[in-house]
Design a protein around this motif. Structure first.
Motif, mmCIF file in Angstrom:
data_model
loop_
_atom_site.group_PDB
_atom_site.id
_atom_site.type_symbol
_atom_site.label_atom_id
_atom_site.label_comp_id
_atom_site.label_asym_id
_atom_site.label_seq_id
_atom_site.Cartn_x
_atom_site.Cartn_y
_atom_site.Cartn_z
ATOM 1 N N VAL A 110 77.842 4.322 75.867
ATOM 2 C CA VAL A 110 79.006 4.121 77.017
ATOM 3 C C VAL A 110 79.981 4.997 76.574
ATOM 4 C CG1 VAL A 110 79.867 2.235 75.412
ATOM 5 C CG2 VAL A 110 80.709 2.591 77.831
ATOM 6 N N SER A 111 80.729 5.708 77.561
ATOM 7 C CA SER A 111 81.900 6.717 77.396
ATOM 8 C C SER A 111 82.941 6.108 76.775
ATOM 9 C CB SER A 111 81.728 7.183 78.697
ATOM 10 O OG SER A 111 83.385 8.017 78.545
ATOM 11 N N VAL A 112 83.588 6.489 76.059
ATOM 12 C CA VAL A 112 84.939 5.997 75.435
ATOM 13 C C VAL A 112 85.826 5.815 76.479
ATOM 14 C CG1 VAL A 112 85.800 8.354 74.871
ATOM 15 C CG2 VAL A 112 86.755 6.382 73.516
ATOM 16 N N TYR A 113 85.949 6.312 77.793
ATOM 17 C CA TYR A 113 86.862 6.359 78.811
ATOM 18 C C TYR A 113 86.603 5.101 79.440
ATOM 19 C CZ TYR A 113 87.750 11.317 78.027
ATOM 20 O OH TYR A 113 88.188 12.665 77.473
ATOM 21 N N ASP A 114 85.131 4.621 79.443
ATOM 22 C CA ASP A 114 84.780 3.266 79.900
ATOM 23 C C ASP A 114 85.331 2.201 79.106
ATOM 24 O OD1 ASP A 114 83.713 4.318 82.589
ATOM 25 O OD2 ASP A 114 82.053 4.831 81.583
ATOM 26 N N SER A 133 77.127 0.509 78.982
ATOM 27 C CA SER A 133 77.055 1.030 80.240
ATOM 28 C C SER A 133 76.076 0.221 81.026
ATOM 29 C CB SER A 133 76.347 2.399 80.050
ATOM 30 O OG SER A 133 74.995 2.217 79.300
ATOM 31 N N GLY A 134 75.026 -0.616 80.383
ATOM 32 C CA GLY A 134 74.114 -1.308 80.942
ATOM 33 C C GLY A 134 72.755 -0.502 81.203
ATOM 34 N N VAL A 135 72.871 0.470 80.638
ATOM 35 C CA VAL A 135 71.520 1.430 80.908
ATOM 36 C C VAL A 135 71.038 1.900 79.517
ATOM 37 C CG1 VAL A 135 70.747 3.596 81.915
ATOM 38 C CG2 VAL A 135 72.682 2.372 82.898
ATOM 39 N N PRO A 136 70.027 1.522 79.318
ATOM 40 C CA PRO A 136 69.368 1.952 77.908
ATOM 41 C C PRO A 136 68.481 3.310 77.868
ATOM 42 C CG PRO A 136 67.726 0.680 79.261
ATOM 43 C CD PRO A 136 68.872 0.690 80.114
ATOM 44 N N TYR A 137 68.660 3.881 76.907
ATOM 45 C CA TYR A 137 68.200 5.301 76.561
ATOM 46 C C TYR A 137 67.532 5.214 75.416
ATOM 47 C CZ TYR A 137 70.873 7.298 80.436
ATOM 48 O OH TYR A 137 71.308 7.654 81.839
ATOM 49 N N THR A 138 66.379 5.890 75.022
ATOM 50 C CA THR A 138 65.750 5.816 73.908
ATOM 51 C C THR A 138 66.468 6.999 72.856
ATOM 52 O OG1 THR A 138 64.301 7.943 74.240
ATOM 53 C CG2 THR A 138 63.549 5.659 74.701
ATOM 54 N N VAL A 139 66.564 6.866 71.589
ATOM 55 C CA VAL A 139 67.503 7.681 70.887
ATOM 56 C C VAL A 139 66.739 9.011 70.758
ATOM 57 C CG1 VAL A 139 67.958 8.015 68.302
ATOM 58 C CG2 VAL A 139 67.681 5.795 69.251
ATOM 59 N N ARG A 140 65.559 9.152 70.889
ATOM 60 C CA ARG A 140 64.725 10.663 70.936
ATOM 61 C C ARG A 140 65.452 11.395 72.250
ATOM 62 N NH1 ARG A 140 58.370 11.341 71.062
ATOM 63 N NH2 ARG A 140 58.841 10.688 68.941
ATOM 64 N N GLU A 141 65.420 10.587 73.375
ATOM 65 C CA GLU A 141 65.787 11.309 74.737
ATOM 66 C C GLU A 141 67.336 11.723 74.355
ATOM 67 O OE1 GLU A 141 66.739 10.479 79.515
ATOM 68 O OE2 GLU A 141 65.648 8.946 78.263
ATOM 69 N N GLY A 172 77.313 13.440 82.722
ATOM 70 C CA GLY A 172 78.454 13.464 82.802
ATOM 71 C C GLY A 172 79.352 13.581 81.413
ATOM 72 N N GLY A 173 79.044 12.444 80.759
ATOM 73 C CA GLY A 173 79.734 12.452 79.293
ATOM 74 C C GLY A 173 79.311 13.413 78.289
ATOM 75 N N LEU A 174 77.851 13.662 78.605
ATOM 76 C CA LEU A 174 77.598 14.668 77.524
ATOM 77 C C LEU A 174 78.133 16.254 77.788
ATOM 78 C CD1 LEU A 174 73.902 13.802 76.668
ATOM 79 C CD2 LEU A 174 75.841 13.441 75.198
#
Length: 372
Positions: free
Chosen positions: A254-258, A281-289, A340-342
């Motif tokens: 999750v973005s620090v701005y959020d 963020s409510g959205v999961p991502y794998t650590v590898r991705e 966008g955050g990255l």
């Protein structure tokens, strides 16, 4: 109406962004921070990113005199001061307990003497342990900790008794805590101490459970900071990000701005008093991705992540936030997606220097039998 706000630990990553958010809304912000060398480097200098309008008080949250002085004229407190790091907490037990548990107790005793109108405490998703899962029949399962024998065999995923894979599900605030590290225990202690003291003394108190925050100003040379900053530090030094297990574990970034926006919303909403909210963020991502995305963002696609196949004591497999309650009660809705955050993070990283201390930190965990 403008408020006089104190942020303990406010010179750090999330606290400084919250200060910006509050200043933009017309509030006066004071920060109490010890400027710990692990986060801010040696020298105890005011961070350049801290807005000049912020009143900085250098002091330790465990020092009653410093805390009482910082509270003068304050009507709202955000309590962010904490030692952060799951792995490190398992061997620097006294330091984490002193800073997180005792520091909170010192603050609360000062607030009993001189109550404020509002108290918002930063908690952590780490207290959940494993997130929730759904089985093949659609039933929600709370799994606890993975057995050590399973981890030693390299069987990372949860399965039911019939060997069918369990699917990660969003984790709500109602999930029972599963405290697998000293850090997680201390964050839960901070949360409960603040809520019970606030209730007893009529201080409107809210606990916010932060998920994996990322963005500009993370301490790149701190090997116990957020995983995205750790990956960035490795890549900036030409080293491969190191990933435990198989890299397919899922997290909520999750973005620090959020996060900062969610904190402000909690302060502004009187109905939030006494409540606990997930901020993710409510959205999961794998650590590898995520490691691969960070590499692309900083122009180091040539460096592939190193999948170690090892595990750390207390590590979880999957956890991501159910943010429905924060949406309903606070009007919280994440506005920065990972892409966008990255992009912004990569722009900030240009020209940043990072000392890669990840190998030393990993070796310390291995020496103590905490990473195998």
């Amino acid at each position: 109406m403008p408020k006089n706000v104190l942020i303990t630990g406010g010179a750090g990553f999330i606290g400084s962004h919250l200060a910006d958010e509050l200043l933009a809304c017309g509030h006066h912000v004071r920060v109490l921070d010890c400027l710990a060398p692990q986060v801010h480097g040696d020298g105890g200098r005011r961070p350049e990113y801290l807005d000049p309008s912020v009143e900085l008080v250098v002091g330790d949250v465990t020092d009653p005199q410093a805390v009482r002085a910082a509270l003068q004229g304050i009507d709202t407190v955000f309590h962010f001061a904490a030692a952060v790091g799951v792995g490190q907490s398992m061997y620097e037990i006294a330091h984490y307990t002193r800073t997180n548990n005792l520091g909170t107790a010192v603050l609360l005793e000062a607030l009993i003497e001189k109550p404020v109108g509002q108290l918002v405490v930063a908690s952590s998703m780490s207290l959940y342990g494993e997130g929730l899962y759904r089985d093949a029949d659609g039933q929600v399962r709370d799994m606890g900790e993975r057995p050590l024998a399973q981890l030693r065999a390299g069987q990372w995923e949860w399965q039911d008794a019939e060997g069918r894979a369990l699917v990660p599900a969003p984790t709500p605030e109602t999930k029972a805590p599963a405290l697998a590290s000293v850090y997680a225990l201390s964050k839960y202690d901070q949360e409960r101490l603040c809520l019970m003291t606030g209730r007893a003394y009529g201080i409107k108190t809210v606990a916010l459970r932060f998920f994996n925050a990322y963005g500009p100003r993370q301490a790149l040379s701190n090997p116990y900071t957020g995983v995205l900053a750790i990956f960035a530090a490795r890549l900036l030094n030409g080293n491969a990000p190191q990933i435990f297990e198989d890299g397919l574990q899922q997290r909520d970034f999750v973005s620090v701005y959020d996060i900062a926006r969610g904190c402000r919303l909690a302060m502004e909403n009187e109905a939030a008093a006494g409540e606990v909210f997930n901020l993710g963020s409510g959205v999961p991502y794998t650590v590898r991705e995520v490691a691969e995305r960070v590499a692309r963002a900083v122009g180091r696609e040539d460096i592939a992540p190193e999948i170690t196949g090892k595990y750390r004591t207390g590590d979880i497999r999957h956890c991501y936030a159910d943010i429905g309650k924060a949406g309903r009660m606070l009007g919280y809705a994440p506005q920065v997606n990972l892409a966008g955050g990255l992009t912004e993070l990569a722009a900030w990283l240009e020209g940043q220097a990072a000392i890669d201390r990840v190998s030393q930190a990993s070796a310390e965990l291995a020496r103590r039998g905490l990473a195998l």
